[in-house]
Design a protein around this motif. Structure first.
Motif, PDB file in Angstrom:
ATOM      1  N   SER A   1      15.486  45.841  65.212  1.00  0.00           N
ATOM      2  CA  SER A   1      16.393  45.514  66.304  1.00  0.00           C
ATOM      3  C   SER A   1      16.741  44.032  66.245  1.00  0.00           C
ATOM      4  CB  SER A   1      15.706  45.836  67.639  1.00  0.00           C
ATOM      5  OG  SER A   1      16.613  45.741  68.707  1.00  0.00           O
TER       6      SER A   1
ATOM      7  N   PHE B   1      19.230  42.643  68.505  1.00  0.00           N
ATOM      8  CA  PHE B   1      19.614  42.182  69.856  1.00  0.00           C
ATOM      9  C   PHE B   1      18.839  42.900  70.963  1.00  0.00           C
ATOM     10  CE2 PHE B   1      23.432  42.149  67.053  1.00  0.00           C
ATOM     11  CZ  PHE B   1      23.532  40.768  66.896  1.00  0.00           C
TER      12      PHE B   1
ATOM     13  N   ASN C   1      18.532  46.261  71.560  1.00  0.00           N
ATOM     14  CA  ASN C   1      18.974  47.586  72.021  1.00  0.00           C
ATOM     15  C   ASN C   1      18.152  48.719  71.398  1.00  0.00           C
ATOM     16  OD1 ASN C   1      21.558  46.812  73.587  1.00  0.00           O
ATOM     17  ND2 ASN C   1      21.712  45.683  71.668  1.00  0.00           N
ATOM     18  N   THR C   2      17.962  48.657  70.085  1.00  0.00           N
ATOM     19  CA  THR C   2      17.176  49.702  69.409  1.00  0.00           C
ATOM     20  C   THR C   2      15.727  49.636  69.878  1.00  0.00           C
ATOM     21  OG1 THR C   2      18.638  49.281  67.527  1.00  0.00           O
ATOM     22  CG2 THR C   2      16.800  50.773  67.142  1.00  0.00           C
TER      23      THR C   2
ATOM     24  N   GLY D   1      26.643  47.921  58.690  1.00  0.00           N
ATOM     25  CA  GLY D   1      27.499  48.229  57.546  1.00  0.00           C
ATOM     26  C   GLY D   1      27.289  49.663  57.059  1.00  0.00           C
ATOM     27  N   TRP D   2      27.336  50.605  57.989  1.00  0.00           N
ATOM     28  CA  TRP D   2      27.252  52.060  57.719  1.00  0.00           C
ATOM     29  C   TRP D   2      25.878  52.514  57.241  1.00  0.00           C
ATOM     30  CZ3 TRP D   2      31.264  49.093  55.433  1.00  0.00           C
ATOM     31  CH2 TRP D   2      32.454  49.121  56.147  1.00  0.00           C
TER      32      TRP D   2
ATOM     33  N   ARG E   1      24.475  52.533  67.478  1.00  0.00           N
ATOM     34  CA  ARG E   1      25.778  52.317  66.833  1.00  0.00           C
ATOM     35  C   ARG E   1      26.861  52.050  67.869  1.00  0.00           C
ATOM     36  NH1 ARG E   1      27.071  58.201  64.476  1.00  0.00           N
ATOM     37  NH2 ARG E   1      24.995  58.024  63.567  1.00  0.00           N
TER      38      ARG E   1
ATOM     39  N   TRP F   1      33.770  52.179  66.305  1.00  0.00           N
ATOM     40  CA  TRP F   1      33.933  51.917  64.886  1.00  0.00           C
ATOM     41  C   TRP F   1      33.799  53.221  64.116  1.00  0.00           C
ATOM     42  CZ3 TRP F   1      30.669  47.066  63.305  1.00  0.00           C
ATOM     43  CH2 TRP F   1      31.024  45.997  64.118  1.00  0.00           C
TER      44      TRP F   1
ATOM     45  N   SER G   1      31.458  54.691  62.343  1.00  0.00           N
ATOM     46  CA  SER G   1      30.079  54.238  62.463  1.00  0.00           C
ATOM     47  C   SER G   1      29.255  54.303  61.188  1.00  0.00           C
ATOM     48  CB  SER G   1      29.371  55.065  63.541  1.00  0.00           C
ATOM     49  OG  SER G   1      29.882  54.730  64.790  1.00  0.00           O
TER      50      SER G   1
ATOM     51  N   VAL H   1      25.811  51.828  71.703  1.00  0.00           N
ATOM     52  CA  VAL H   1      25.926  50.516  72.346  1.00  0.00           C
ATOM     53  C   VAL H   1      27.407  50.218  72.572  1.00  0.00           C
ATOM     54  CG1 VAL H   1      23.770  49.561  71.398  1.00  0.00           C
ATOM     55  CG2 VAL H   1      25.896  49.315  70.103  1.00  0.00           C
TER      56      VAL H   1
ATOM     57  N   LYS I   1      28.655  44.958  69.627  1.00  0.00           N
ATOM     58  CA  LYS I   1      27.644  44.829  68.555  1.00  0.00           C
ATOM     59  C   LYS I   1      26.326  44.232  69.058  1.00  0.00           C
ATOM     60  CE  LYS I   1      29.195  40.516  66.564  1.00  0.00           C
ATOM     61  NZ  LYS I   1      29.858  39.828  65.473  1.00  0.00           N
TER      62      LYS I   1
HETATM   63  C1  LIG Z   1      26.676  42.858  60.748  1.00  0.00           C
HETATM   64  C2  LIG Z   1      26.805  44.084  61.616  1.00  0.00           C
HETATM   65  C3  LIG Z   1      27.188  45.287  61.065  1.00  0.00           C
HETATM   66  C4  LIG Z   1      27.347  46.432  61.859  1.00  0.00           C
HETATM   67  N1  LIG Z   1      27.757  47.598  61.293  1.00  0.00           N
HETATM   68  C5  LIG Z   1      27.942  48.695  62.095  1.00  0.00           C
HETATM   69  C6  LIG Z   1      28.407  49.919  61.534  1.00  0.00           C
HETATM   70  O1  LIG Z   1      28.642  50.059  60.345  1.00  0.00           O
HETATM   71  N2  LIG Z   1      28.587  50.967  62.378  1.00  0.00           N
HETATM   72  C7  LIG Z   1      28.312  50.878  63.721  1.00  0.00           C
HETATM   73  O2  LIG Z   1      28.508  51.865  64.431  1.00  0.00           O
HETATM   74  N3  LIG Z   1      27.861  49.735  64.277  1.00  0.00           N
HETATM   75  C8  LIG Z   1      27.667  48.655  63.483  1.00  0.00           C
HETATM   76  N4  LIG Z   1      27.203  47.477  64.042  1.00  0.00           N
HETATM   77  C9  LIG Z   1      26.822  47.469  65.450  1.00  0.00           C
HETATM   78  C10 LIG Z   1      25.312  47.704  65.518  1.00  0.00           C
HETATM   79  O3  LIG Z   1      25.021  49.034  65.348  1.00  0.00           O
HETATM   80  C11 LIG Z   1      24.736  47.147  66.822  1.00  0.00           C
HETATM   81  O4  LIG Z   1      24.691  45.755  66.628  1.00  0.00           O
HETATM   82  C12 LIG Z   1      23.330  47.673  67.095  1.00  0.00           C
HETATM   83  O5  LIG Z   1      23.392  49.012  67.506  1.00  0.00           O
HETATM   84  C13 LIG Z   1      22.629  46.848  68.127  1.00  0.00           C
HETATM   85  O6  LIG Z   1      21.279  47.212  68.098  1.00  0.00           O
HETATM   86  P1  LIG Z   1      20.136  46.096  68.142  1.00  0.00           P
HETATM   87  O7  LIG Z   1      20.334  45.350  69.418  1.00  0.00           O
HETATM   88  O8  LIG Z   1      18.866  46.860  68.162  1.00  0.00           O
HETATM   89  O9  LIG Z   1      20.265  45.239  66.930  1.00  0.00           O
HETATM   90  C14 LIG Z   1      27.065  46.347  63.261  1.00  0.00           C
HETATM   91  C15 LIG Z   1      26.664  45.112  63.814  1.00  0.00           C
HETATM   92  C16 LIG Z   1      26.532  44.004  63.017  1.00  0.00           C
HETATM   93  C17 LIG Z   1      26.104  42.699  63.664  1.00  0.00           C
END
Ligand SMILES: Cc1cc2nc3c(=O)[nH]c(=O)nc-3n(C[C@H](O)[C@H](O)[C@H](O)COP(=O)(O)O)c2cc1C
Length: 146
Positions: A9, A11, A13-14, A54-55, A85, A89, A91, A118, A121
């Motif tokens: 994680s 930020f 959220n996860t 990035g997928w 996700r 996008w 996703s 989410v 991002k």
């Molecule tokens: C560099 C980067 C790449 C990401 N790529 C995707 C993606 O391919 N598909 C998607 O749905 N979300 C994408 N996201 C959004 C992330 O899924 C989101 O930041 C994440 O769910 C937040 O969870 P966290 O707070 O636990 O990190 C991306 C975010 C970042 C910063």
């Protein structure tokens, strides 16, 4: 029943989803870079969650799964995967990729890979996602005990 919920994680959220699921399962949520192979070997149930980056699953999640490739857990462990996700996008599907890798090394997948949403991002989680995680945790609980 020894249950571990492994998550990455950036930020938070996860992490919130992982902690919610772990609570339902009376298990422990552990960050991906704090988990050892011994911890996995001792677990009966392993849940793995990652943000999509990035997928794909995060780099640390991919590295952890790669480090298990020489293992064979057939008949020993149950598992499930989730991701977080951004819905708008295209996703990709990190949870499904994690699930496939877990299955390859012998984990019994007890319920299909689960996405959580989410709103941007950096989050926050969409309004109903903690409730969705609670319900998914309850479903896992039933599957573990059946
Ligand atoms: C560099 C980067 C790449 C990401 N790529 C995707 C993606 O391919 N598909 C998607 O749905 N979300 C994408 N996201 C959004 C992330 O899924 C989101 O930041 C994440 O769910 C937040 O969870 P966290 O707070 O636990 O990190 C991306 C975010 C970042 C910063």
């Amino acid at each position: 029943m020894n249950v571990i919920v492994i998550y990455d994680s950036y930020f938070g959220n996860t992490q919130k989803i992982a902690e919610t699921v772990a609570r339902q399962l009376n298990g422990k949520a552990v960050r991906v870079d704090e988990v050892s192979l011994d911890t996995i070997k001792e677990a009966d149930v392993v849940i793995v969650g990652s943000p999509i980056r990035g997928w794909r699953p995060s780099e640390k999640t991919q590295a952890l799964l790669s480090s298990w490739q020489a293992q064979n857990f057939t008949g020993k462990k149950k598992a499930a995967a989730f991701d977080t996700r951004v819905k708008k996008w295209y996703s990709g599907d990190a949870a499904k990729k994690i699930e496939n890798q877990l299955r390859k090394i012998g984990f019994e997948i007890i319920t299909p890979a689960k996405p959580f949403i989410v709103l941007g991002k950096e989050g926050p989680l969409a309004d109903d996602q903690i409730e969705a995680a609670t319900q998914w945790g309850q479903l896992l609980n039933e599957k573990i005990r059946s």
